[in-house]
Design a protein around this motif. Structure first.
Motif, PDB file in Angstrom:
ATOM      1  N   UNK A   1       1.584  -7.460  -8.147  1.00  0.00           N
ATOM      2  CA  UNK A   1       1.332  -7.109  -9.551  1.00  0.00           C
ATOM      3  C   UNK A   1       1.710  -5.652  -9.825  1.00  0.00           C
ATOM      4  N   UNK A   2       1.740  -4.845  -8.764  1.00  0.00           N
ATOM      5  CA  UNK A   2       2.085  -3.428  -8.887  1.00  0.00           C
ATOM      6  C   UNK A   2       3.062  -3.061  -7.775  1.00  0.00           C
ATOM      7  N   UNK A   3       3.884  -2.028  -8.040  1.00  0.00           N
ATOM      8  CA  UNK A   3       4.710  -1.431  -6.995  1.00  0.00           C
ATOM      9  C   UNK A   3       4.243   0.008  -6.812  1.00  0.00           C
ATOM     10  N   UNK A   4       3.928   0.425  -5.583  1.00  0.00           N
ATOM     11  CA  UNK A   4       3.384   1.769  -5.384  1.00  0.00           C
ATOM     12  C   UNK A   4       4.434   2.854  -5.594  1.00  0.00           C
ATOM     13  N   UNK A   5       4.002   3.990  -6.180  1.00  0.00           N
ATOM     14  CA  UNK A   5       4.900   5.136  -6.365  1.00  0.00           C
ATOM     15  C   UNK A   5       5.391   5.652  -5.014  1.00  0.00           C
ATOM     16  N   UNK A   6       4.628   5.358  -3.947  1.00  0.00           N
ATOM     17  CA  UNK A   6       4.987   5.836  -2.605  1.00  0.00           C
ATOM     18  C   UNK A   6       6.333   5.283  -2.135  1.00  0.00           C
ATOM     19  N   UNK A   7       6.807   4.199  -2.731  1.00  0.00           N
ATOM     20  CA  UNK A   7       8.129   3.674  -2.377  1.00  0.00           C
ATOM     21  C   UNK A   7       9.211   4.727  -2.585  1.00  0.00           C
ATOM     22  N   UNK A   8       8.994   5.576  -3.609  1.00  0.00           N
ATOM     23  CA  UNK A   8       9.977   6.614  -3.918  1.00  0.00           C
ATOM     24  C   UNK A   8      10.006   7.705  -2.853  1.00  0.00           C
ATOM     25  N   UNK A   9       9.015   7.713  -1.960  1.00  0.00           N
ATOM     26  CA  UNK A   9       8.966   8.714  -0.894  1.00  0.00           C
ATOM     27  C   UNK A   9       9.539   8.196   0.428  1.00  0.00           C
TER      28      UNK A   9
ATOM     29  N   UNK B   1       0.814  -1.210   0.000  1.00  0.00           N
ATOM     30  CA  UNK B   1       0.000   0.000   0.000  1.00  0.00           C
ATOM     31  C   UNK B   1       0.846   1.259   0.000  1.00  0.00           C
ATOM     32  N   UNK B   2       0.194   2.386  -0.296  1.00  0.00           N
ATOM     33  CA  UNK B   2       0.870   3.686  -0.314  1.00  0.00           C
ATOM     34  C   UNK B   2       1.362   4.078   1.077  1.00  0.00           C
ATOM     35  N   UNK B   3       0.816   3.421   2.124  1.00  0.00           N
ATOM     36  CA  UNK B   3       1.226   3.734   3.494  1.00  0.00           C
ATOM     37  C   UNK B   3       2.683   3.378   3.764  1.00  0.00           C
ATOM     38  N   UNK B   4       3.312   2.694   2.831  1.00  0.00           N
ATOM     39  CA  UNK B   4       4.723   2.340   3.040  1.00  0.00           C
ATOM     40  C   UNK B   4       5.577   3.594   3.158  1.00  0.00           C
ATOM     41  N   UNK B   5       5.090   4.719   2.595  1.00  0.00           N
ATOM     42  CA  UNK B   5       5.824   5.985   2.691  1.00  0.00           C
ATOM     43  C   UNK B   5       5.869   6.499   4.123  1.00  0.00           C
ATOM     44  N   UNK B   6       5.063   5.900   5.005  1.00  0.00           N
ATOM     45  CA  UNK B   6       5.041   6.308   6.414  1.00  0.00           C
ATOM     46  C   UNK B   6       6.150   5.621   7.215  1.00  0.00           C
ATOM     47  N   UNK B   7       7.072   4.951   6.517  1.00  0.00           N
ATOM     48  CA  UNK B   7       8.204   4.286   7.180  1.00  0.00           C
ATOM     49  C   UNK B   7       9.491   5.054   6.848  1.00  0.00           C
ATOM     50  N   UNK B   8       9.724   6.187   7.496  1.00  0.00           N
ATOM     51  CA  UNK B   8      10.862   7.031   7.117  1.00  0.00           C
ATOM     52  C   UNK B   8      12.225   6.415   7.389  1.00  0.00           C
ATOM     53  N   UNK B   9      12.288   5.399   8.264  1.00  0.00           N
ATOM     54  CA  UNK B   9      13.579   4.795   8.596  1.00  0.00           C
ATOM     55  C   UNK B   9      13.883   3.547   7.761  1.00  0.00           C
ATOM     56  N   UNK B  10      12.967   3.175   6.869  1.00  0.00           N
ATOM     57  CA  UNK B  10      13.151   1.953   6.082  1.00  0.00           C
ATOM     58  C   UNK B  10      14.376   2.066   5.167  1.00  0.00           C
ATOM     59  N   UNK B  11      15.344   1.164   5.338  1.00  0.00           N
ATOM     60  CA  UNK B  11      16.558   1.194   4.519  1.00  0.00           C
ATOM     61  C   UNK B  11      16.621   0.026   3.540  1.00  0.00           C
ATOM     62  N   UNK B  12      16.072  -1.127   3.957  1.00  0.00           N
ATOM     63  CA  UNK B  12      16.165  -2.333   3.136  1.00  0.00           C
ATOM     64  C   UNK B  12      14.809  -3.029   3.099  1.00  0.00           C
TER      65      UNK B  12
END
Length: 382
Positions: free
Chosen positions: A31-39, A11-22
């Motif tokens: 089937x899709x990768x959210x654009x929010x990953x780029x945030x 989900x787009x909520x992945x952008x709410x993980x500011x410390x995610x490194x890996x």
């Protein structure tokens, strides 16, 4: 580490993980990768292999490219939304050509080109005695999360059809880089009519009231119903399969319990994205100072890229208006005399801070890295 599971969606909520490194989501059912990953600001390593992605180009990148390239592709919107990406490629290409000219000793030509470039001067918040601030309420996160704003001074809409060209340019940007408003929406206001401070908020459809451009004040719920009836009537009259104009964007709010809006200090809604601006802050020929706003439910970077392009296009129109006035010998008054020395006066872009309800900074535009995508055509005085 979520590899080798049956994960079907990120989900787009992945952008709410500011410390995610890996992030490892290999061999799942994505089937899709959210654009929010780029945030995700710290994400450096990602493994998406072994997923049957719909975007085959992205699938190839996943199997052979570095994480940075994949995130850039997602930030640009991926398949069918790559105009920002292609614009960046054009900029890179021009930079390469310019470097080749320098290497071949064609430096004088480069100096001439540099002198003819459009000028934009940035006024920093620290230098501004009364900087404009936009406060964001928590409710926008689930409706239309991203907003970028700035102030642009020194605009000239008086000569000839300059205002009409300005509005046409905005429409073209909505069609092109904004992908028919599906990835972002632009709103332009007369700064003198904007009553600060501003709040980017959400309101229920039957409570949100706005005076749309060219219309009387109306509730958002009634406005959408009215526009839908107009669209259907128009479609029948012209015997078309599809509706046109503003009516095409109505479905972007389908299923929303709340609608996004920008509210001024007097409690008036001056913007209702992605549908309309308000008559209250409408731009006229006499307008010299603009408040610019770009919103998106896709990503913050899209907002910034659209704003970069908008400022470039306004600078081009401003130059054209001055040149046409010079050529026509018009006696129309300007704040500054129009002659060869003033033909390249800089537009001034004032930084605007977007903060949360506690005053914490969410985004500052333009920052040091903004306006880079149009740097081949603009000289930015920072």
């Amino acid at each position: 580490d979520a590899a080798d599971n049956e994960v079907a969606e990120l989900g787009a909520d992945i952008a709410a993980l500011p410390a995610l490194k890996s992030l490892d989501v290999a061999n799942n059912q994505l089937r899709e990768l959210p654009a929010a990953l780029a945030d995700c600001p710290r994400l450096k390593e990602a493994n998406f292999r072994g997923n049957q992605l719909r975007d085959k180009r992205l699938e190839k990148m996943v199997n052979g490219c570095q994480t940075k390239a994949i995130l850039e592709y997602l930030r640009a919107g991926g398949r069918g939304k790559g105009k920002v990406e292609s614009a960046r490629e054009d900029v890179r290409k021009k930079k390469r050509e310019k470097q080749q000219k320098k290497d071949s000793g064609d430096g004088e030509q480069d100096e001439v080109e540099e002198a003819s470039k459009l000028l934009v001067k940035i006024l920093h918040v620290s230098e501004n005695p009364a900087p404009l601030v936009v406060k964001v309420s928590p409710g926008v996160k689930d409706v239309r999360a991203f907003i970028v704003c700035c102030v642009l001074k020194g605009v000239n809409l008086k000569p000839g059809n300059a205002l009409k060209r300005f509005l046409t340019m905005q429409t073209k940007l909505h069609e092109d880089i904004c992908e028919k408003r599906t990835v972002a929406t632009i709103a332009t206001h007369d700064l003198q009519l904007v009553k600060a401070p501003l709040i980017y908020d959400v309101q229920p459809p039957d409570e949100l009231k706005i005076m749309p451009l060219g219309r009387k004040e109306i509730k958002a719920k009634d406005l959408l119903r009215q526009l839908q009836l107009e669209a259907e009537e128009q479609r029948k009259q012209k015997k078309r399969q599809n509706v046109s104009g503003l009516h095409r964007y109505l479905q972007l709010l389908d299923g929303k319990d709340n609608y996004p809006c920008l509210v001024d200090a007097e409690g008036a809604v001056i913007s209702f994205p992605p549908i309309t601006n308000s008559e209250k802050t409408k731009i006229r020929k006499e307008t010299r100072e603009l408040f610019l706003e770009v919103t998106s439910d896709t990503s913050l970077q899209i907002c910034k890229d659209v704003m970069d392009t908008l400022i470039l296009k306004i600078a081009e129109l401003n130059r054209s208006a001055l040149e046409n006035r010079e050529g026509s010998g018009s006696d129309m008054e300007l704040d500054a005399p129009c002659g060869p020395g003033n033909m390249n006066l800089p537009l001034v872009v004032e930084q605007v801070r977007v903060v949360d309800t506690d005053g914490n900074l969410k985004v500052l535009y333009p920052s040091k890295t903004d306006l880079a995508t149009v740097s081949s055509l603009l000289t930015v005085i920072r």
